[in-house]
Scaffold this motif. Structure first.
Motif, PDB file in Angstrom:
ATOM      1  N   GLU A  58      68.002  57.191 -46.752  1.00 21.73           N
ATOM      2  CA  GLU A  58      67.706  55.774 -46.921  1.00 21.73           C
ATOM      3  C   GLU A  58      67.066  55.237 -45.650  1.00 21.73           C
ATOM      4  N   SER A  59      66.354  54.133 -45.805  1.00 22.18           N
ATOM      5  CA  SER A  59      65.699  53.493 -44.660  1.00 22.18           C
ATOM      6  C   SER A  59      65.931  51.996 -44.713  1.00 22.18           C
ATOM      7  N   CYS A  60      66.160  51.430 -43.547  1.00 24.08           N
ATOM      8  CA  CYS A  60      66.276  49.983 -43.417  1.00 24.08           C
ATOM      9  C   CYS A  60      64.867  49.409 -43.331  1.00 24.08           C
ATOM     10  N   VAL A  61      64.685  48.265 -43.940  1.00 19.51           N
ATOM     11  CA  VAL A  61      63.373  47.613 -43.873  1.00 19.51           C
ATOM     12  C   VAL A  61      62.958  47.389 -42.421  1.00 19.51           C
ATOM     13  N   CYS A  62      63.925  47.196 -41.547  1.00 17.63           N
ATOM     14  CA  CYS A  62      63.614  46.965 -40.134  1.00 17.63           C
ATOM     15  C   CYS A  62      62.976  48.189 -39.475  1.00 17.63           C
ATOM     16  N   ASP A  63      63.239  49.382 -40.017  1.00 18.36           N
ATOM     17  CA  ASP A  63      62.652  50.608 -39.471  1.00 18.36           C
ATOM     18  C   ASP A  63      61.302  50.944 -40.082  1.00 18.36           C
ATOM     19  N   LEU A  64      60.907  50.226 -41.108  1.00 15.53           N
ATOM     20  CA  LEU A  64      59.675  50.548 -41.817  1.00 15.53           C
ATOM     21  C   LEU A  64      58.485  49.681 -41.406  1.00 15.53           C
ATOM     22  N   THR A  65      58.756  48.582 -40.718  1.00 18.54           N
ATOM     23  CA  THR A  65      57.661  47.674 -40.366  1.00 18.54           C
ATOM     24  C   THR A  65      56.806  48.224 -39.231  1.00 18.54           C
ATOM     25  N   GLY A  66      57.429  48.804 -38.212  1.00 19.29           N
ATOM     26  CA  GLY A  66      56.686  49.304 -37.050  1.00 19.29           C
ATOM     27  C   GLY A  66      55.672  50.377 -37.379  1.00 19.29           C
TER      28      GLY A  66
END
Length: 116
Positions: A58-66
Motif C-alpha cells: 500500500e502507499s500513502c497519498v503523501c508518498d505519491l505526490t513527490g
C-alpha cells in the motif's frame, strides 16, 4: 457492342447466423470503458505501478505526490479515478489516505480485451 455478363448475387446462408458469443451489455461496456479510460493517462499508469511496487502493498497519498511532481489534489483526483475503475482501494487513516491494489484487478484488466 460487347456487354458484360450480369452476375447473380451470391447468397451466403452463414452471413445471417448469429455469433456464438454474446455481445457486451451496456453495463459491461460502461465498466470496461471506465477501466480503459483510467489507464489512458500516463500519471495514473505510474500511480498503479508505484502502488504495486510498494513492499508494504500500500502507499500513502503523501508518498505519491513527490515522484509525480504533482500537487496532492491532482494526485488524489487520479487516485479516485483508479478507485472508481475498481483497480485500487482506499483506506482513510487520520488525515491521510492509503491505497492498495484490488486483489486480482490487474489480472482481470489484462483479460478485458480477450472478453470482447
Amino acid at each position: 457492342m460487347n456487354s458484360l455478363p450480369v452476375l447473380a448475387p451470391e447468397t451466403d446462408e452463414a452471413c445471417c447466423v448469429p455469433g456464438s458469443l454474446p455481445a457486451l451489455t451496456a453495463e459491461d461496456a460502461l465498466q470496461k470503458a471506465l477501466v480503459f479510460k483510467a489507464l489512458a493517462d500516463p500519471n495514473r499508469l505510474r500511480l498503479l505501478s508505484m502502488v504495486r511496487a510498494e513492499a508494504a502493498g500500500e502507499s500513502c497519498v503523501c508518498d505519491l505526490t513527490g515522484p509525480l511532481d504533482l500537487g496532492q489534489p491532482t494526485v488524489s483526483h487520479h487516485l479516485k479515478i483508479l478507485v472508481d475503475a475498481g483497480l485500487l482501494r482506499r483506506e482513510k487513516r487520520g488525515t491521510w489516505a492509503y491505497y492498495s491494489l484490488v486483489p486480482g484487478a490487474l489480472e482481470q484488466t489484462a483479460g478485458l480485451l480477450a472478453t470482447l
